[in-house]
Design an enzyme around this catalytic site. Structure first.
Site, PDB file in Angstrom:
ATOM      1  N   SER A  83     -10.070  -0.389   6.920  1.00 36.40           N
ATOM      2  CA  SER A  83      -9.481  -0.297   5.575  1.00 36.40           C
ATOM      3  C   SER A  83      -8.790  -1.537   5.052  1.00 36.40           C
ATOM      4  O   SER A  83      -8.395  -1.567   3.892  1.00 36.40           O
ATOM      5  CB  SER A  83      -8.492   0.862   5.519  1.00 36.40           C
ATOM      6  OG  SER A  83      -9.191   2.047   5.281  1.00 36.40           O
ATOM      7  N   LYS A  94       0.856  -1.190   0.000  1.00 35.34           N
ATOM      8  CA  LYS A  94       0.000   0.000   0.000  1.00 35.34           C
ATOM      9  C   LYS A  94       0.891   1.239   0.000  1.00 35.34           C
ATOM     10  O   LYS A  94       1.866   1.298   0.769  1.00 35.34           O
ATOM     11  CB  LYS A  94      -0.888  -0.017   1.248  1.00 35.34           C
ATOM     12  CG  LYS A  94      -1.926   1.105   1.303  1.00 35.34           C
ATOM     13  CD  LYS A  94      -2.801   0.961   2.557  1.00 35.34           C
ATOM     14  CE  LYS A  94      -3.945   1.960   2.572  1.00 35.34           C
ATOM     15  NZ  LYS A  94      -4.841   1.788   3.735  1.00 35.34           N
ATOM     16  N   SER A  96      -9.766   1.732   2.611  1.00 34.84           N
ATOM     17  CA  SER A  96      -8.894   2.472   1.733  1.00 34.84           C
ATOM     18  C   SER A  96      -7.826   1.631   1.044  1.00 34.84           C
ATOM     19  O   SER A  96      -7.210   2.088   0.088  1.00 34.84           O
ATOM     20  CB  SER A  96      -8.205   3.583   2.535  1.00 34.84           C
ATOM     21  OG  SER A  96      -7.371   3.030   3.536  1.00 34.84           O
TER      22      SER A  96
HETATM   23  N1  GLN Z   1     -13.287   4.124   5.885  1.00 42.53           N
HETATM   24  C1  GLN Z   1     -12.749   4.629   7.101  1.00 42.53           C
HETATM   25  C2  GLN Z   1     -12.399   6.077   6.953  1.00 42.53           C
HETATM   26  O1  GLN Z   1     -12.655   6.613   5.935  1.00 42.53           O
HETATM   27  C3  GLN Z   1     -11.564   3.824   7.536  1.00 42.53           C
HETATM   28  C4  GLN Z   1     -10.335   4.177   6.810  1.00 42.53           C
HETATM   29  C5  GLN Z   1      -9.162   3.371   7.257  1.00 42.53           C
HETATM   30  O2  GLN Z   1      -9.294   2.377   7.951  1.00 42.53           O
HETATM   31  N2  GLN Z   1      -7.993   3.854   6.877  1.00 42.53           N
HETATM   32  O3  GLN Z   1     -11.885   6.695   7.836  1.00 42.53           O
END
Ligand code: GLN
Length: 490
Positions: free
Chosen positions: A182, A78, A158
């Site tokens: 994410s 990532k 994400s």
């Molecule tokens: N979808 C969540 C957010 O937008 C979690 C994102 C994540 O875990 N990095 O904050």
């Protein structure tokens, strides 16, 4: 597609050691797959030469009988992990041109075990999102499609590029990060195993910070065994991260005994949220039956504060983000947009460099931390967070793990939910509470929706008890026998 790309890490490890193929052949097949699947937009930076050089070194070690845990295994990383000399963007315009002069601890550990790097995977900008649509480098397309419908779907977010790369058989596994879901939500959307370890299990050093009290590194893999292999390689104390745990790292693979007899698993009734599709409710019920048939015992539990988890997360995470992202000012690295004064330069750089979702979070975070609102929002959210953690602690006096769905829906189409941030935030309703409590959670592919899309079940465990989580997850995996593949691969 080469059949080498279909192997799990465990299978490839055996094939490499018995010289059925070389690391170079294995990596070359994945590099080819990466090039063939550029339409997915899974990578921000491809590093094929690096991957092949890593593989050549791996072949030398294998020939010398000196193979390490991930020798010759090509991975996607990532693009939130700093990689020395390789562009690291966090999918943001504001990090244009940034090449870290150092390597993150977790990636360094993977290289020290012989893994290779195929490239830096796309993500939501600064890991803020659930769809991978907020990336400055464009949306990632899932390799999956709804039955009879060719509209491109999101891979979740994400860690969307990581998920797409593993689901499309481009990478054998990928690194992700999980702040509120994410890793687990994209795993659920793409038919993968996604694990968020306990907060503190893996070092955060060298990961671009989003919300430091929540961020954790983890992996996306195609099997639970591969998840165990990855976790062992990634974990361990790091003096450079003061929140990293000083505990020894177990042999997670050895924990996969296949025996969950007598295990007590909690079923929290508060996770039956309004509007949850019947098929997810049904899958959850099936998961309960699978674990029961394997000799585990279901226990009804209460997690009363579940409904407060999302609002709490969406105060704490933006608050920390607003502070962490203050460092991007055009002075030391990344994008700079000149102005007449230094203030103008800051403003112009940040106005151009950050996307809408990141700006929204910075605004919310700055607001909840501002004098006059701090007590009403931030402090209160911290208190609720402590109560949510206590809720789990109480539950874990009665049970060994907790079973829930991973996400309240299957993958949605690219563009859907984008005009409604609240609908987007709802994706995280089952993953965020675990993050607030710092607990380990894993998503296991458990079935298909009526439209033919993957759905995951989540196993949650006690802090630092990833072994039990993995053992229960493997039992679910065996019962689910999820063999569906993205249509493009069949
Ligand atoms: N979808 C969540 C957010 O937008 C979690 C994102 C994540 O875990 N990095 O904050």
């Amino acid at each position: 597609m080469s059949e080498l790309c279909d192997l799990t890490i465990a299978q490839a490890r055996d094939g490499l050691r018995t010289r059925r193929f070389s690391a170079r052949e294995l990596t070359a097949a994945h590099v080819k797959a990466m090039e063939a699947a550029r339409g997915l937009n899974a990578f921000i930076t491809e590093t094929p030469e690096r991957a092949l050089a890593d593989a050549a070194r791996a072949d030398v070690r294998i020939a010398a009988g000196d193979a390490r845990a991930l020798e010759g295994i090509p991975l996607a990383i990532k693009d939130l992990f700093c990689t020395e000399g390789v562009p690291t963007t966090a999918a943001s315009h504001i990090l244009d041109g940034f090449k870290p002069p150092y390597e993150s601890t977790v990636t360094a550990k993977l290289w020290a075990q012989g893994a290779g790097m195929l490239g830096k995977a796309n993500l939501d900008e600064f890991a803020m999102g659930s769809s991978n649509m907020t990336s400055y480098y464009g949306a990632v397309r899932s390799p999956w499609r709804r039955r009879g419908d060719d509209r491109p779907l999101v891979p979740g977010g994400s860690s969307g590029g990581s998920a797409a790369a593993v689901a499309a058989r481009i990478a054998m596994a990928a690194l992700g990060t999980d702040t509120g879901g994410s890793i687990r939500q994209p795993a659920s959307f793409t038919g993968l195993v996604g694990m968020k370890p306990t907060y503190g299990r893996c070092s955060r050093w060298g990961i671009v910070a989003f919300a430091s009290s929540l961020d954790q590194a983890g992996s996306l893999t195609r099997t639970v065994r591969d998840s165990a292999i990855m976790l062992r390689a990634m974990s361990g104390h790091d003096p450079k991260d003061s929140t990293s745990a000083t505990l020894p790292v177990p042999d997670y693979e050895a924990a996969l005994t296949g025996n969950i007899r007598g295990l007590r698993f909690g079923v929290p009734k508060e996770y039956r949220v309004e509007g949850m599709p019947a098929e997810i409710e049904k899958l959850w019920q099936t998961g309960i039956e699978w674990l029961r048939a394997a000799g585990a015992e279901p226990v009804d539990i209460n997690l009363k504060l579940t409904k407060y988890a999302l609002p709490t997360y969406y105060i704490i995470a933006p608050a920390e983000a607003s502070s962490n992202l203050a460092r991007y000012d055009g002075v030391r690295f990344g994008l700079r947009v000149e102005g007449k004064s230094i203030e103008e330069m800051y403003e112009a750089t940040r106005a151009v460099g950050f996307g809408d979702e990141v700006k929204r979070r910075i605004l919310v975070g700055t607001y909840v931390l501002s004098a006059g609102y701090y007590d009403a929002y931030y402090l209160k959210a911290q208190r609720v967070r402590a109560l949510i953690a206590a809720d789990f602690k109480r539950a874990f006096e009665k049970v060994d793990v907790i079973l829930t769905p991973t996400a309240p829906s299957a993958a949605f189409a690219i563009g859907e939910k984008m005009d409604d941030p609240l609908a987007m935030y709802l994706n995280d309703v089952f993953t965020v509470p675990i993050s607030l409590a710092g607990l380990p959670g894993i998503s296991v592919p458990a079935g298909l929706s009526a439209e033919g899309l993957p759905l995951g079940l989540q196993v949650i465990g006690r802090a630092f008890d990833e072994e039990t989580v993995l053992r229960a997850a493997e039992s679910l995996e065996r019962a689910a026998n999820f063999t569906a593949r993205p249509p493009a691969l069949t």
